[in-house]
Design an enzyme around this catalytic site. Structure first.
Site, PDB file in Angstrom:
ATOM      1  N   HIS A  61       0.851  -1.187   0.000  1.00  0.00           N
ATOM      2  CA  HIS A  61       0.000   0.000   0.000  1.00  0.00           C
ATOM      3  C   HIS A  61       0.891   1.242   0.000  1.00  0.00           C
ATOM      4  CE1 HIS A  61      -2.329  -3.304   1.679  1.00  0.00           C
ATOM      5  NE2 HIS A  61      -3.429  -2.662   1.357  1.00  0.00           N
ATOM      6  N   HIS A  92      -4.070   3.026  -3.375  1.00  0.00           N
ATOM      7  CA  HIS A  92      -4.244   2.477  -2.028  1.00  0.00           C
ATOM      8  C   HIS A  92      -3.547   1.134  -1.845  1.00  0.00           C
ATOM      9  CE1 HIS A  92      -6.192   1.581   1.811  1.00  0.00           C
ATOM     10  NE2 HIS A  92      -6.430   0.377   1.317  1.00  0.00           N
TER      11      HIS A  92
END
Length: 671
Positions: free
Chosen positions: A31, A266
């Site tokens: 991430h 993300h």
């Protein structure tokens, strides 16, 4: 504290951003976007505000840093490496790889500088509440005028996902109630989760929610506004009567021309092409990876060295403290080192045999109060159930804003937050925390139980109302599958004592165990106190299972049970013997403890030559087959319970002496 000059600070922040993107790209997993967005606040915390010593990650008065949105852990790993902890650039390159020190979410005990295992969202936030309690309570006991040993703070970073999880709400409410002004949470308000913009599912005003919880709330509108961030942190540090929330509006994936402020930043790598654009944006060589300019490394290492100096000052303070308060210093050193006072076991009560007996929850309450004075590190409470779980320490205050020395905790009807706070408390050296609720409600706190087991830390759970024996409250409150559910968790020790004396021994084992959490499973109803002069001594509990009553001859059958059902099979043994059937009775309070014993002991208790075995337990039969053999049977619950007095339920589900005898005879093919 002054925030450092802008040019080197900007380069230092951008280095963290690019390191995060490089590590995730090399791992092809992770991430990057959140780490890139949070680099400014992380850099400010590590260089200008937090007290820590990279060369002693366990320094007692260090500030605690918790990354609740643990998927962004490459941010934390980068900061730990840069400031001088025992991590290398090669460790960053090994991000998310087998046996590396940089796993996919922070893991306590694996990576130096990681305070707690986070990953499931909301847990780190709730752990931080436990850490905050863990600072306040020892400070109240040990700090003296001129000797402020414990004044550290808890810094927590969390994200939108944490704010959506219910455990965060429970924990925030609890922290506000306790006025934990030593906790500062930075909320990464980036408006992005895996599915897209948070408007899909989350439009509430988080700031107003936290104000309602009695938190001090600030908003920083730009996650790259370094002076504003620094000022907000200073203000939060100055607010000592309430916990603080800094709502920080960031741009996920900042520096990525095509992925900034999108879900694409993300949970997946930037991609080789986009990564080059990121490096170009920050002025880094697009053909090189894992670049740390020497001046950046010096900048961060100098910050780490400042912490080493602060620890030396603290060590000098503690040395003087020992001279002035030798008894308190020795006590702290004992408990913080994981020790217990010599001879403390002598305070454990011994209960006289009594056919009417007492509930094991009541026996547990007597044990707690008998040992409390000798064990000042023992603190805890219940989720609004202390009268029902018998977990009040009668001679001590409740922990609150006025009485930080209090040892009784009122967690409220917040089982999930209780479990998570217990983990933060257990990770504070020198504390032995316990938390109580009904066994059925252990379901609400399963995530922190599992995490405690992963971390091999030792909160103690007191779970009462352990079977259909609780009676009229009925199906919703009668646990059936909970015992096997807890037993299925690796590294959790489950102990279900058979009477008051086994309960005392269960507490002895729980307090001496140091490699994982312990769950004590206790009755609401009275059960007989077994005569230790006539039967096996209750200290056999430490081995998980023991011969409580031997057969008059070589056994034809072994009867085994845990908890209240042990009295049932003892009575059945007597009746069987009158009919010429030799039955051995084995009390089996803990599968985990029994499985730790050597083969010789296990063979002694459950010899392979005795294949006829009957296990009796008012819970799921799952798991018992390993102990009863292929020629044995299990008398257990295969359905949920019902609402009725306990005696009627025992008859309905076959937990009677007559049925035990009938099942034993059926195994032996005796009519």
């Amino acid at each position: 504290m002054e925030v450092s000059s802008q040019p080197i600070q900007t380069l230092a922040i951008d280095t963290v951003r690019v390191l995060a993107a490089d590590a995730v790209q090399q791992a092809n997993s992770g991430h990057p976007g959140t780490a890139m967005a949070l680099a400014p606040v992380a850099s400010i915390l590590w260089t200008s505000f937090m007290n820590y010593d990279p060369f002693n990650p366990h320094w007692a008065n260090r500030d605690r840093f918790v990354l609740s949105n643990g998927h962004a852990c490459i941010l934390q790993y980068a900061m730990l490496y840069l400031t001088g902890y025992d991590l290398t650039l090669d460790d960053l390159k090994a991000f998310r790889q087998l046996n590396s020190k940089t796993p996919g979410h922070p893991e306590y005990g694996l990576t130096p500088g990681i305070e707690v295992t986070t990953g499931p969202l909301g847990q780190g936030f709730a752990n931080s509440v436990g850490f905050a309690i863990g600072q306040k309570h020892p400070a109240a006991r040990y700090n003296k005028p001129g000797f402020e040993l414990f004044n550290y703070r808890i810094f927590c970073i969390c994200g939108d996902g944490d704010m959506m999880e219910g455990v965060t709400s429970e924990a925030a409410s609890f922290a506000g109630q306790l006025e934990l002004g030593n906790m500062i949470c930075i909320y990464d308000d980036n408006h992005i989760t895996i599915e897209g913009d948070t408007d899909l599912a989350f439009t509430e005003d988080v700031g107003k929610r936290f104000e309602a919880y009695n938190w001090h709330v600030q908003t920083v509108a730009d996650g790259n506004d370094l002076p504003a961030i620094a000022e907000a942190v200073r203000t939060a540090i100055g607010e000592t009567s309430r916990p603080s929330l800094i709502r920080l509006r960031t741009q996920i994936g900042y520096g990525s021309p095509n992925k900034v402020n999108t879900a694409a930043a993300h949970g997946s790598p930037m991609g080789a092409g986009e990564l080059k654009l990121v490096k170009q944006f920050f002025g880094f060589d697009t053909e090189q990876s894992f670049v740390v300019p020497w001046e950046v490394l010096k900048y961060y290492r100098d910050a780490g060295t400042k912490g080493t100096g602060r620890e030396k000052q603290w060590n000098d303070l503690f040395k003087s403290y020992k001279e002035n308060f030798p008894d308190l210093a020795a006590e702290y050193e004992l408990f913080s080192g994981g020790g217990l006072p010599k001879g403390w076991e002598a305070d454990l009560p011994v209960f006289e045999p009594n056919e009417k007996g007492m509930a094991t929850r009541a026996a547990s309450g007597q044990v707690l109060n008998a040992i409390a004075e000798r064990l000042p590190a023992l603190i805890g409470g219940a989720a609004d159930l202390s009268p029902s779980t018998d977990t009040i320490l009668k001679d001590y205050y409740s922990f609150n804003a006025e009485h930080r020395e209090g040892r009784n905790f009122h967690f409220g009807i917040r089982e999930h937050a209780m479990g998570s706070a217990l983990n933060g408390m257990a990770l504070t050296r020198g504390l032995i925390p316990y938390g109580a609720t009904f066994l059925i409600f252990s379901e609400y706190m399963r995530p922190p139980i599992r995490l405690a087991a992963i971390m091999e830390i030792r909160p103690i759970y007191v779970f009462t109302h352990d079977s259909i024996g609780l009676g009229e409250d009925g199906t919703t409150h009668q646990p059936v599958e909970q015992l096997i559910s807890l037993r299925s968790i690796p590294n959790l020790t489950v102990i279900r004592p058979a009477d008051a004396n086994e309960t005392a021994q269960a507490w002895r084992v729980a307090l001496q165990r140091d490699n994982g959490p312990v769950a004590l499973i206790l009755t609401r109803q009275n059960i007989p106190i077994i005569d230790q002069a006539k039967y096996g001594h209750a200290d056999g509990l430490e081995k998980g299972a023991y011969i409580l009553s031997e057969a008059q001859a070589f056994p034809d059958i072994i009867l085994m049970a845990s908890g209240s059902e042990v009295a049932l099979i003892l009575e059945a043994q007597v009746r069987l013997q009158l009919e010429g059937i030799a039955a051995r009775v084995v009390s089996m309070p803990s599968w985990e403890l029994f499985d730790e014993q050597d083969n010789a002991y296990r063979e002694q208790v459950l010899p392979k030559t005795v294949r006829k075995r009957l296990a009796v337990e008012m819970g799921s039969p799952l798991g018992w087959r390993e102990y009863v053999s292929d020629e044995g049977a299990v008398l257990a619950m295969s359905t949920f319970g019902r609402s009725a007095p306990a005696a009627n339920l025992y008859e309905e589900y076959g937990f009677t002496v007559e049925n035990v005898i009938r099942r034993a005879k059926a195994l032996l093919e005796v009519i």
